[in-house]
Scaffold this motif. Sequence first.
Motif, mmCIF file in Angstrom:
data_model
loop_
_atom_site.group_PDB
_atom_site.id
_atom_site.type_symbol
_atom_site.label_atom_id
_atom_site.label_comp_id
_atom_site.label_asym_id
_atom_site.label_seq_id
_atom_site.Cartn_x
_atom_site.Cartn_y
_atom_site.Cartn_z
ATOM 1 N N GLY A 212 -23.766 -63.993 -11.555
ATOM 2 C CA GLY A 212 -24.679 -64.130 -12.684
ATOM 3 C C GLY A 212 -25.732 -63.049 -12.759
ATOM 4 N N THR A 213 -25.697 -62.086 -11.835
ATOM 5 C CA THR A 213 -26.675 -60.992 -11.865
ATOM 6 C C THR A 213 -26.434 -60.122 -13.085
ATOM 7 O OG1 THR A 213 -26.916 -60.978 -9.459
ATOM 8 C CG2 THR A 213 -27.546 -58.970 -10.642
ATOM 9 N N ALA A 214 -27.469 -59.984 -13.925
ATOM 10 C CA ALA A 214 -27.377 -59.167 -15.137
ATOM 11 C C ALA A 214 -27.996 -57.785 -14.942
ATOM 12 C CB ALA A 214 -28.075 -59.875 -16.294
ATOM 13 N N GLY A 215 -28.813 -57.631 -13.928
ATOM 14 C CA GLY A 215 -29.480 -56.359 -13.661
ATOM 15 C C GLY A 215 -30.365 -56.493 -12.437
ATOM 16 N N PHE A 216 -31.067 -55.392 -12.141
ATOM 17 C CA PHE A 216 -31.898 -55.354 -10.937
ATOM 18 C C PHE A 216 -33.286 -54.813 -11.264
ATOM 19 C CE2 PHE A 216 -27.520 -54.933 -9.536
ATOM 20 C CZ PHE A 216 -27.448 -55.928 -8.581
ATOM 21 N N ALA A 217 -34.220 -55.145 -10.390
ATOM 22 C CA ALA A 217 -35.579 -54.609 -10.446
ATOM 23 C C ALA A 217 -35.963 -54.208 -9.031
ATOM 24 C CB ALA A 217 -36.558 -55.652 -10.971
ATOM 25 N N ILE A 218 -36.889 -53.265 -8.929
ATOM 26 C CA ILE A 218 -37.376 -52.807 -7.625
ATOM 27 C C ILE A 218 -38.892 -52.711 -7.676
ATOM 28 C CG2 ILE A 218 -37.356 -50.924 -5.926
ATOM 29 C CD1 ILE A 218 -34.592 -50.149 -6.965
ATOM 30 N N THR A 219 -39.541 -53.135 -6.594
ATOM 31 C CA THR A 219 -40.990 -52.969 -6.476
ATOM 32 C C THR A 219 -41.326 -52.401 -5.105
ATOM 33 O OG1 THR A 219 -41.350 -55.222 -5.636
ATOM 34 C CG2 THR A 219 -41.494 -54.912 -8.027
ATOM 35 N N LEU A 220 -42.462 -51.708 -5.045
ATOM 36 C CA LEU A 220 -43.050 -51.253 -3.785
ATOM 37 C C LEU A 220 -44.526 -51.586 -3.852
ATOM 38 C CD1 LEU A 220 -42.685 -49.829 -1.034
ATOM 39 C CD2 LEU A 220 -43.326 -47.705 -2.189
ATOM 40 N N HIS A 221 -44.967 -52.410 -2.903
ATOM 41 C CA HIS A 221 -46.320 -52.961 -2.942
ATOM 42 C C HIS A 221 -46.964 -52.847 -1.565
ATOM 43 C CE1 HIS A 221 -49.142 -56.509 -3.356
ATOM 44 N NE2 HIS A 221 -49.453 -55.751 -4.375
ATOM 45 N N ASP A 222 -48.199 -52.356 -1.514
ATOM 46 C CA ASP A 222 -48.990 -52.288 -0.284
ATOM 47 C C ASP A 222 -49.695 -53.627 -0.121
ATOM 48 O OD1 ASP A 222 -50.997 -51.940 1.649
ATOM 49 O OD2 ASP A 222 -51.627 -49.986 0.888
ATOM 50 N N ILE A 223 -49.355 -54.361 0.920
ATOM 51 C CA ILE A 223 -49.944 -55.686 1.103
ATOM 52 C C ILE A 223 -51.226 -55.653 1.942
ATOM 53 C CG2 ILE A 223 -47.781 -56.907 0.755
ATOM 54 C CD1 ILE A 223 -47.534 -57.184 3.810
#
Length: 185
Positions: A67-78
């Motif tokens: 069911g995956t229609a697409g992807f997203a990516i994040t980079l976050h400094d925690i």
Amino acid sequence: MARFATRTVCLLLSLGCAAPALAEAPFSISSPDFFGGTLHPAQMYNHGGCKGGNQSPAVSWRGAPPGTAGFAITLHDIDTPGRGWWHWAVVNIPASIRQLNANASASGALAALGAVEARNDFDNDGYGGPCPPAGTVHRYVLTVYALKTTNLRVAPGRPAPFFEHEILDSALAHASIVVKNPPLP
């Protein structure tokens, strides 16, 4: 009655009457640029005292759920005080894509795929590499999300937290890598 049905199912399973479903590989990501748990200097910011290459990392993923229609990516400094620091958020990566080369943000490769990048906390659209204060080490979370839709309410110039809201609303699965910056003098 329910108790009897449960015992019957268990008995049938133990006799081999029902074949167990094959487990799919879990959704996972990897990056050659995050080898050994430390960011490569090429991914560090190149401004304001930081002398990195400011290249988005190479990243690949596998095991996306059905069911995956697409992807997203994040980079976050925690480790930045407050809500953290957004270095990158990108959505609408097509479902057929399973990897991005290094520098996909600045090279135009993401735009060619129809992906949309958020405004990072440096106030630039696209990738902005880490640049923590001198003498500090921060943790950065790189996450790839499998999304159930690519019909997200996002647009270039919107801040990364807005993208995060849309991503989380549509996420089927996610996988993350946590890395640290190399110590800065």
